[in-house]
Design a protein around this motif. Sequence first.
Motif, PDB file in Angstrom:
ATOM      1  N   SER A 156       0.899  -1.313   0.012  1.00  0.00           N
ATOM      2  CA  SER A 156      -0.059  -0.035  -0.039  1.00  0.00           C
ATOM      3  C   SER A 156       1.010   1.110  -0.085  1.00  0.00           C
ATOM      4  CB  SER A 156      -0.934  -0.045   0.927  1.00  0.00           C
ATOM      5  OG  SER A 156      -1.544   1.129   1.198  1.00  0.00           O
ATOM      6  N   VAL A 157       0.743   2.071  -0.892  1.00  0.00           N
ATOM      7  CA  VAL A 157       1.657   3.188  -1.099  1.00  0.00           C
ATOM      8  C   VAL A 157       0.780   4.507  -1.609  1.00  0.00           C
ATOM      9  CG1 VAL A 157       3.391   2.056  -1.908  1.00  0.00           C
ATOM     10  CG2 VAL A 157       1.827   2.975  -3.590  1.00  0.00           C
ATOM     11  N   SER A 158       1.456   5.715  -1.278  1.00  0.00           N
ATOM     12  CA  SER A 158       0.902   6.790  -1.655  1.00  0.00           C
ATOM     13  C   SER A 158       1.705   7.169  -2.966  1.00  0.00           C
ATOM     14  CB  SER A 158       0.994   8.146  -0.666  1.00  0.00           C
ATOM     15  OG  SER A 158       0.354   7.940   0.341  1.00  0.00           O
ATOM     16  N   PHE A 159       1.161   7.955  -4.012  1.00  0.00           N
ATOM     17  CA  PHE A 159       1.632   8.183  -5.277  1.00  0.00           C
ATOM     18  C   PHE A 159       1.137   9.664  -5.521  1.00  0.00           C
ATOM     19  CE2 PHE A 159       1.378   8.902  -9.633  1.00  0.00           C
ATOM     20  CZ  PHE A 159       2.724   8.167 -10.147  1.00  0.00           C
ATOM     21  N   LEU A 160       2.302  10.482  -5.861  1.00  0.00           N
ATOM     22  CA  LEU A 160       2.175  11.765  -6.031  1.00  0.00           C
ATOM     23  C   LEU A 160       2.697  12.408  -7.358  1.00  0.00           C
ATOM     24  CD1 LEU A 160       1.541  14.888  -3.554  1.00  0.00           C
ATOM     25  CD2 LEU A 160       2.829  15.081  -5.720  1.00  0.00           C
ATOM     26  N   SER A 161       1.985  12.911  -8.449  1.00  0.00           N
ATOM     27  CA  SER A 161       2.687  13.254  -9.467  1.00  0.00           C
ATOM     28  C   SER A 161       2.053  14.752  -9.810  1.00  0.00           C
ATOM     29  CB  SER A 161       2.003  12.451 -10.754  1.00  0.00           C
ATOM     30  OG  SER A 161       2.373  13.125 -12.109  1.00  0.00           O
ATOM     31  N   TYR A 162       3.210  15.428 -10.459  1.00  0.00           N
ATOM     32  CA  TYR A 162       3.056  17.016 -10.810  1.00  0.00           C
ATOM     33  C   TYR A 162       3.413  17.199 -12.068  1.00  0.00           C
ATOM     34  CZ  TYR A 162       3.175  22.025 -11.060  1.00  0.00           C
ATOM     35  OH  TYR A 162       3.012  23.419 -11.596  1.00  0.00           O
ATOM     36  N   CYS A 188      -5.991  -1.148  -7.112  1.00  0.00           N
ATOM     37  CA  CYS A 188      -4.882  -0.810  -6.271  1.00  0.00           C
ATOM     38  C   CYS A 188      -5.022  -0.926  -4.662  1.00  0.00           C
ATOM     39  CB  CYS A 188      -4.456   0.695  -6.574  1.00  0.00           C
ATOM     40  SG  CYS A 188      -5.598   1.857  -6.207  1.00  0.00           S
ATOM     41  N   ASN A 189      -3.966  -0.637  -3.932  1.00  0.00           N
ATOM     42  CA  ASN A 189      -4.387  -0.602  -2.657  1.00  0.00           C
ATOM     43  C   ASN A 189      -3.647   0.463  -1.568  1.00  0.00           C
ATOM     44  OD1 ASN A 189      -1.434  -1.248  -3.148  1.00  0.00           O
ATOM     45  ND2 ASN A 189      -1.389  -2.965  -1.722  1.00  0.00           N
ATOM     46  N   GLY A 190      -3.700   1.734  -2.641  1.00  0.00           N
ATOM     47  CA  GLY A 190      -3.084   2.745  -2.108  1.00  0.00           C
ATOM     48  C   GLY A 190      -4.073   4.033  -2.370  1.00  0.00           C
ATOM     49  N   ASN A 191      -3.668   5.168  -2.176  1.00  0.00           N
ATOM     50  CA  ASN A 191      -3.958   6.737  -2.679  1.00  0.00           C
ATOM     51  C   ASN A 191      -3.270   7.082  -3.741  1.00  0.00           C
ATOM     52  OD1 ASN A 191      -5.690   8.837  -2.958  1.00  0.00           O
ATOM     53  ND2 ASN A 191      -4.563   9.852  -1.480  1.00  0.00           N
TER      54      ASN A 191
END
Length: 275
Positions: A156-162, A188-191
């Motif tokens: 489970s992970v957070s993912f942030l793209s800009y 998926c198992n994250g945000n």
Amino acid sequence: MVFPGDELGLDSLALMELGAVLEERLPPTGQPHPHPAVRAPGAQQLETACRESGGTLFTGLLAAMAASVRDEGGPDAYRALVPVSLRGRHQYARSIGWFVNAVPVEIPAPRHLPLTALLPLARTAFEAGRQQADIHLVRAQRLLGHTDDPVAAYPSVSFLSYLDYRTAPGAEHPATSAAAVHLWSPACNGNLSWFHRTRSGLHLNTLHPDTPRARRTVASLVRTLSRTLRTLADGPGPLGAQPDCWGGGPVRARRPRGPEPGRSGPREPRRSDGR
């Protein structure tokens, strides 16, 4: 993500099988969720505030997310995967594809620090993560002796793209204002969070497991993130006092369009913070 097969020890069939296993064993995601946008004047005010604190809009988003996750009951350190582009490297300069890798970042977010103090910490964390751009997550798992179980390899992970699309060819076209820039995964198992900036403002799309608890959790996080960004941008002429700067309703996602006739395809949008 595009990597030479021998770096991972995986051929295309193995990658397809990995995707099938993840889809079967992880929670389904449903549809991506576009959220109200920070309109152009507010986005510019936010960027100015970030630069006055020694950061950029990108590091401001990382810092704001770290503070928001913490304030929602999360840990005092925000951990996420952040995509970085590999296209600028010589061996890929004339290739076609989506040349990226996701690198880990860990941003300390102790409660005693003001929000602006998190911006340099976010920049340091990203620079440290970017040094690992040549190492793929699956390869790292194997080198560390972890299991080959694909679900364990993608916890489970957070993912942030800009991404900043304002300099991309066709950026002036009204269609580019559609808040629909994201990748999609059936499970998926994250945000997963995609921020992108156009001439109309700053947009956010999220993807998460399609469960009641996940929907409530992410909705609450986005509300806290909105308040955090308002706090970060607050200054002369506070953002909160300018309702025309902040979106007031949902944005309908649209199907991405192909390149315009006669154009071989747009160049990659400019990544902020040197990405």
